[in-house]
Write an enzyme that holds these catalytic residues in place. Structure first.
Site, PDB file in Angstrom:
ATOM      1  N   ASP A  33       0.877  -1.240   0.014  1.00 54.18           N
ATOM      2  CA  ASP A  33      -0.071   0.171   0.100  1.00 54.18           C
ATOM      3  C   ASP A  33       0.882   1.277  -0.069  1.00 54.18           C
ATOM      4  OD1 ASP A  33      -1.730   2.593   0.811  1.00 54.18           O
ATOM      5  OD2 ASP A  33      -2.795   0.807   0.839  1.00 54.18           O
ATOM      6  N   ASN A  91     -13.002  -3.885   2.403  1.00 54.10           N
ATOM      7  CA  ASN A  91     -14.859  -2.755   2.402  1.00 54.10           C
ATOM      8  C   ASN A  91     -14.926  -2.653   0.774  1.00 54.10           C
ATOM      9  OD1 ASN A  91     -12.806  -1.162   5.168  1.00 54.10           O
ATOM     10  ND2 ASN A  91     -12.056  -0.110   3.345  1.00 54.10           N
ATOM     11  N   GLU A  99     -13.078   2.983  -0.626  1.00 54.60           N
ATOM     12  CA  GLU A  99     -12.503   4.386  -1.615  1.00 54.60           C
ATOM     13  C   GLU A  99     -12.351   3.712  -3.158  1.00 54.60           C
ATOM     14  OE1 GLU A  99      -9.199   5.862   0.399  1.00 54.60           O
ATOM     15  OE2 GLU A  99     -10.371   5.793   2.423  1.00 54.60           O
ATOM     16  N   VAL A 100     -11.618   2.858  -3.246  1.00 53.11           N
ATOM     17  CA  VAL A 100     -11.489   2.018  -4.510  1.00 53.11           C
ATOM     18  C   VAL A 100     -12.313   1.038  -6.075  1.00 53.11           C
ATOM     19  CG1 VAL A 100      -9.585   1.437  -6.344  1.00 53.11           C
ATOM     20  CG2 VAL A 100      -8.873   3.022  -4.831  1.00 53.11           C
ATOM     21  N   HIS A 104     -10.009  -5.694  -3.014  1.00 52.10           N
ATOM     22  CA  HIS A 104      -9.248  -5.754  -2.697  1.00 52.10           C
ATOM     23  C   HIS A 104      -9.481  -5.912  -1.096  1.00 52.10           C
ATOM     24  CE1 HIS A 104     -10.444  -1.577  -2.274  1.00 52.10           C
ATOM     25  NE2 HIS A 104      -9.076  -1.368  -1.059  1.00 52.10           N
ATOM     26  N   HIS A 106      -6.926  -5.725   2.458  1.00 51.21           N
ATOM     27  CA  HIS A 106      -6.063  -5.568   3.263  1.00 51.21           C
ATOM     28  C   HIS A 106      -5.594  -6.392   4.339  1.00 51.21           C
ATOM     29  CE1 HIS A 106      -6.477  -0.700   2.379  1.00 51.21           C
ATOM     30  NE2 HIS A 106      -8.743  -1.759   2.251  1.00 51.21           N
TER      31      HIS A 106
END
Length: 120
Positions: A33, A91, A99-100, A104, A106
């Protein structure tokens, strides 16, 4: 949320934007990240157009789901996080803090992480 083919992760998959890649196979790309929240903060993304876990779990092939999960395991092992502990976070949507608009995971580790959501 609709998939945006020009999101930053899609551009990273197409190698239009550089990333510090730690793992890649036919199903997955994993990279550091750029704004880490822990000593180890790796993003793992599937190769495909999936907005979130919900979208991925609904539309991805079983082969991709298994390949992606095994890739997450390989990344955890490559950083030796299984010994001291780690956190996996994904998320979804506005309330989830996404946000994207590309699915994905993390992976956080390398220090005590504490509680994710404070007790009320």
């Amino acid at each position: 949320m609709q998939y945006d083919k020009n999101n930053v992760f899609a551009k990273i998959l197409r190698k239009e934007i550089p990333a510090n890649i730690v793992y890649e196979d036919e199903f997955t790309l994993a990279f550091h990240d750029v704004n880490p929240k822990a000593p180890v903060h790796i993003l793992v993304i599937p190769k495909g157009e999936y907005v979130s876990f919900y979208d991925f779990s609904e539309k991805a092939s079983p082969e991709l789901m298994v390949g992606f999960t095994k890739a997450v395991h390989k990344v955890i092992t490559s950083f030796d996080l299984q010994k001291s502990g780690f956190r996996i976070l994904s998320n979804h949507g506005v309330h989830g803090g996404q946000e994207v608009p590309h699915y994905h995971i993390h992976i956080f580790g390398g220090r005590p992480l504490g509680r994710m959501i404070p007790a009320e």
